[in-house]
Design a protein around this motif. Structure first.
Motif, PDB file in Angstrom:
ATOM      1  N   GLU A 184      -6.066   1.101   9.169  1.00  0.00           N
ATOM      2  CA  GLU A 184      -4.941   1.593   8.380  1.00  0.00           C
ATOM      3  C   GLU A 184      -3.885   0.532   8.119  1.00  0.00           C
ATOM      4  OE1 GLU A 184      -3.294   5.101  10.023  1.00  0.00           O
ATOM      5  OE2 GLU A 184      -5.181   6.230  10.009  1.00  0.00           O
ATOM      6  N   SER A 185      -3.957  -0.587   8.855  1.00  0.00           N
ATOM      7  CA  SER A 185      -2.994  -1.661   8.627  1.00  0.00           C
ATOM      8  C   SER A 185      -3.486  -2.673   7.597  1.00  0.00           C
ATOM      9  CB  SER A 185      -2.705  -2.388   9.956  1.00  0.00           C
ATOM     10  OG  SER A 185      -3.889  -2.990  10.465  1.00  0.00           O
ATOM     11  N   GLU A 187      -4.332  -4.538   4.169  1.00  0.00           N
ATOM     12  CA  GLU A 187      -3.519  -4.652   2.958  1.00  0.00           C
ATOM     13  C   GLU A 187      -4.049  -3.727   1.859  1.00  0.00           C
ATOM     14  OE1 GLU A 187      -1.906  -8.074  -0.183  1.00  0.00           O
ATOM     15  OE2 GLU A 187      -3.485  -8.546   1.273  1.00  0.00           O
ATOM     16  N   TYR A 189      -5.533  -0.861   2.160  1.00  0.00           N
ATOM     17  CA  TYR A 189      -5.179   0.544   2.402  1.00  0.00           C
ATOM     18  C   TYR A 189      -3.697   0.778   2.159  1.00  0.00           C
ATOM     19  CZ  TYR A 189      -4.723   5.076   4.630  1.00  0.00           C
ATOM     20  OH  TYR A 189      -4.464   6.404   4.883  1.00  0.00           O
ATOM     21  N   GLN A 190      -2.847  -0.166   2.506  1.00  0.00           N
ATOM     22  CA  GLN A 190      -1.417  -0.033   2.257  1.00  0.00           C
ATOM     23  C   GLN A 190      -1.115   0.038   0.758  1.00  0.00           C
ATOM     24  OE1 GLN A 190       0.852   0.560   4.624  1.00  0.00           O
ATOM     25  NE2 GLN A 190      -0.867   0.533   6.081  1.00  0.00           N
ATOM     26  N   LEU A 193      -2.126   3.502  -0.391  1.00  0.00           N
ATOM     27  CA  LEU A 193      -1.156   4.546  -0.074  1.00  0.00           C
ATOM     28  C   LEU A 193      -0.028   4.608  -1.097  1.00  0.00           C
ATOM     29  CD1 LEU A 193      -0.796   4.197   3.818  1.00  0.00           C
ATOM     30  CD2 LEU A 193      -1.995   5.992   2.544  1.00  0.00           C
ATOM     31  N   GLY A 194       0.320   3.462  -1.655  1.00  0.00           N
ATOM     32  CA  GLY A 194       1.420   3.428  -2.622  1.00  0.00           C
ATOM     33  C   GLY A 194       0.980   3.620  -4.059  1.00  0.00           C
ATOM     34  N   ASN A 203      -5.835  10.829   1.413  1.00  0.00           N
ATOM     35  CA  ASN A 203      -5.355   9.704   2.220  1.00  0.00           C
ATOM     36  C   ASN A 203      -6.437   9.121   3.113  1.00  0.00           C
ATOM     37  OD1 ASN A 203      -5.595  11.848   3.909  1.00  0.00           O
ATOM     38  ND2 ASN A 203      -3.568  11.668   4.837  1.00  0.00           N
ATOM     39  N   GLU A 245      -3.534  -6.188  -7.355  1.00  0.00           N
ATOM     40  CA  GLU A 245      -3.463  -5.090  -6.395  1.00  0.00           C
ATOM     41  C   GLU A 245      -4.667  -4.152  -6.540  1.00  0.00           C
ATOM     42  OE1 GLU A 245       1.434  -4.712  -6.089  1.00  0.00           O
ATOM     43  OE2 GLU A 245       0.271  -3.399  -7.435  1.00  0.00           O
TER      44      GLU A 245
END
Length: 260
Positions: A184-185, A187, A189-190, A193-194, A203, A245
């Motif tokens: 989950e940390s 990049e 996945y982050q 999430l956004g 999610n 991205e």
């Protein structure tokens, strides 16, 4: 000056002998195959009477069963599944197939319907036979049966798929969803999430309004292309972010494999 000069005697048709009048007999149509009666007023009157019966029946049906109106549109309701009117359902279903959606959307929306309706318009010019029996006119009969079968099948599939999707959205149908373990940390996945992708794919990539993203048989470049152009029921151009991205998210998705 002589009396009666310039006077003319005119006979009155109202007092002529009835036996001398000419009788109005129907025209003999035996020389014209397929014609058995005069178009006006005999044939046209029958057409008007049949049309009036259907019109009255249609009006009674609309009064007895008014057209249903949906609730006011709510752009914040992501669970709403739009559906066109019933007479456009076959075209709506056609756009769900891979060969007629996404980058091939012009095929499903313009080319295939244009060829189909164009062929139906050309049938009267391709078959000029005066026969009335459908068995003796195979070309127009075949075209009409094919068009009816295609419209019936696509309409049926559209309603069935919509009912299934609606039941799934309401939780009445629960599919077995594959699970996956991921960092989950990371990049990717982050960034996920956004993004707007999480609203449809969940999610944990388990899916929802969109399909699950676990165990996809696509490369990162193919996922990027799908995000841009769409595929099947997924619309394209919904990602709000840079191409860099999106590519990082796509690379992260390719690492998602179902847990054993």
């Amino acid at each position: 000056m002589h009396r009666g000069k310039g006077m003319k005697f005119v006979g009155d048709s109202r007092i002529t002998d009835p036996a001398s009048r000419t009788k109005k007999t129907p025209k003999d149509y035996s020389e014209y195959p397929g014609k058995t009666e005069a178009f006006w007023p005999d044939f046209l009157l029958k057409e008007w009477l049949v049309g009036a019966v259907f019109l009255v029946g249609y009006l009674v049906l609309t009064v007895a069963h008014p057209s249903p109106l949906e609730r006011q549109a709510d752009p914040t309701d992501t669970g709403y599944i739009p559906l066109p009117d019933w007479y456009f359902l076959f075209l709506y279903q056609l756009l769900k197939y891979e060969f007629a959606s996404g980058p091939f959307n012009v095929i499903g929306s313009i080319i295939i319907p244009g060829l189909a309706f164009g062929a139906l318009l050309l049938v009267p010019f391709l078959d000029t036979s005066k026969e009335r029996s459908p068995f003796k006119r195979p070309l127009p009969t075949g075209f009409m049966l094919l068009a009816f079968a295609a419209m019936f099948y696509l309409t049926w599939e559209s309603v069935a798929n919509h009912d299934w999707e609606a039941a799934k959205a309401q939780g009445e149908i629960k599919e077995e969803v594959a699970t996956v373990e991921f960092d989950e940390s990371a990049e990717g996945y982050q960034l996920y999430l956004g993004s707007s992708c999480i609203g449809c794919h969940g999610n944990a990539f388990e899916g929802g309004l969109g399909k699950p993203l676990i165990g996809l048989d696509y490369t990162a470049d193919e996922i990027v292309e799908i995000a841009h152009n769409g595929l099947n029921g997924m619309p394209g151009g919904t990602f709000q972010g840079t191409d860099e991205e999106l590519h990082k998210i796509a690379e992260f998705i390719t690492t998602l494999q179902p847990a054993e």
